[in-house]
Design a protein around this motif. Structure first.
Motif, PDB file in Angstrom:
ATOM      1  N   ARG A  47       0.822  -1.214   0.000  1.00 30.74           N
ATOM      2  CA  ARG A  47       0.000   0.000   0.000  1.00 30.74           C
ATOM      3  C   ARG A  47       0.853   1.260   0.000  1.00 30.74           C
ATOM      4  O   ARG A  47       1.993   1.214   0.462  1.00 30.74           O
ATOM      5  CB  ARG A  47      -0.946   0.009   1.184  1.00 30.74           C
ATOM      6  N   PRO A  48       0.287   2.344  -0.497  1.00 29.16           N
ATOM      7  CA  PRO A  48       0.998   3.626  -0.420  1.00 29.16           C
ATOM      8  C   PRO A  48       0.935   4.157   1.013  1.00 29.16           C
ATOM      9  O   PRO A  48      -0.030   3.910   1.734  1.00 29.16           O
ATOM     10  CB  PRO A  48       0.227   4.529  -1.375  1.00 29.16           C
ATOM     11  N   LEU A  49       1.964   4.863   1.426  1.00 31.84           N
ATOM     12  CA  LEU A  49       2.012   5.486   2.748  1.00 31.84           C
ATOM     13  C   LEU A  49       2.268   6.971   2.595  1.00 31.84           C
ATOM     14  O   LEU A  49       2.642   7.445   1.528  1.00 31.84           O
ATOM     15  CB  LEU A  49       3.134   4.876   3.594  1.00 31.84           C
ATOM     16  N   GLY A  50       2.122   7.665   3.705  1.00 30.42           N
ATOM     17  CA  GLY A  50       2.382   9.102   3.705  1.00 30.42           C
ATOM     18  C   GLY A  50       1.414   9.803   2.770  1.00 30.42           C
ATOM     19  O   GLY A  50       0.223   9.546   2.776  1.00 30.42           O
ATOM     20  N   LYS A  51       1.968  10.628   1.918  1.00 30.43           N
ATOM     21  CA  LYS A  51       1.161  11.369   0.942  1.00 30.43           C
ATOM     22  C   LYS A  51       1.108  10.630  -0.385  1.00 30.43           C
ATOM     23  O   LYS A  51       0.875  11.226  -1.422  1.00 30.43           O
ATOM     24  CB  LYS A  51       1.751  12.766   0.755  1.00 30.43           C
ATOM     25  N   GLY A  52       1.390   9.325  -0.355  1.00 30.54           N
ATOM     26  CA  GLY A  52       1.392   8.527  -1.570  1.00 30.54           C
ATOM     27  C   GLY A  52       2.745   8.481  -2.239  1.00 30.54           C
ATOM     28  O   GLY A  52       2.891   7.906  -3.312  1.00 30.54           O
TER      29      GLY A  52
END
Length: 186
Positions: A47-52
């Motif tokens: 999955r993406p984390l942070g702001k992507g």
């Protein structure tokens, strides 16, 4: 009849990261197994984390991985645009915190410039060739991706093919693959 829910019986997962050209891809299968039984076939382990701008994939116990995702997101907020620093700080916590020390998981994280493996022993490792794999089928995916690295395939094609090969060999890996990509045209 006794049910053994010992974490050592939880198997599964192949996560591979391929960096080629301007793209970095993290791919993971969807199978969760308990002993010799498939519990779930469509888990989302990448999955993406942070702001992507960071992609993460995990191998290990799901609840442990979710805890690590949350902790890494907090470190990314604390150290914006410093993936390596955030990962080193997480690894320090993971190794020294009494609660985190018991977590059974590994993570691959990547941004546009860096790919890293994080472990509970405090390791923060960067591959030499931009290809990393973890989990029960990790060595199969790693070998396949390295063999395909010099081909005309792009990073996503290599990652998908490596995952297919791992799924053909490892009984704890399936072909239900999640792929996240970062790069100039993504």
């Amino acid at each position: 009849m006794t049910h053994n829910t010992d974490a050592s019986l939880w198997h599964g997962t192949t996560i591979v990261t391929v960096r080629k050209g301007d793209l970095v891809v993290v791919a993971g299968d969807g199978q969760v197994s308990l002993s010799n039984t498939v519990i779930k076939s469509n888990a989302r382990k990448v999955r993406p984390l942070g702001k992507g701008d960071v992609i993460a994939g995990f191998a290990g116990a799901t609840a442990d991985a979710m805890t690590l995702f949350e902790r890494l997101e907090a470190k990314l907020e604390q150290y914006p645009n410093q993936l390596t620093r955030a990962c080193v700080e997480l690894a320090k916590d993971w190794r020294t915190d009494r609660y985190l020390r018991r977590l059974e998981a590994m993570m691959i994280v990547a941004d546009r410039e860096t790919s890293l493996v994080l472990t509970g022993t405090g390791d923060v490792l960067e591959p030499e060739n931009g290809i990393i794999a973890i989990g029960s089928g990790g060595n199969y995916a790693l070998a396949a991706a390295r063999a395909l690295a010099d081909s005309d395939m792009d990073a996503e094609q290599i990652a998908r093919r490596a995952m297919k090969i791992a799924a053909d060999i490892c009984v704890f890996t399936n072909e239900n693959v999640t792929v996240e990509t970062l790069g100039k045209d993504k």
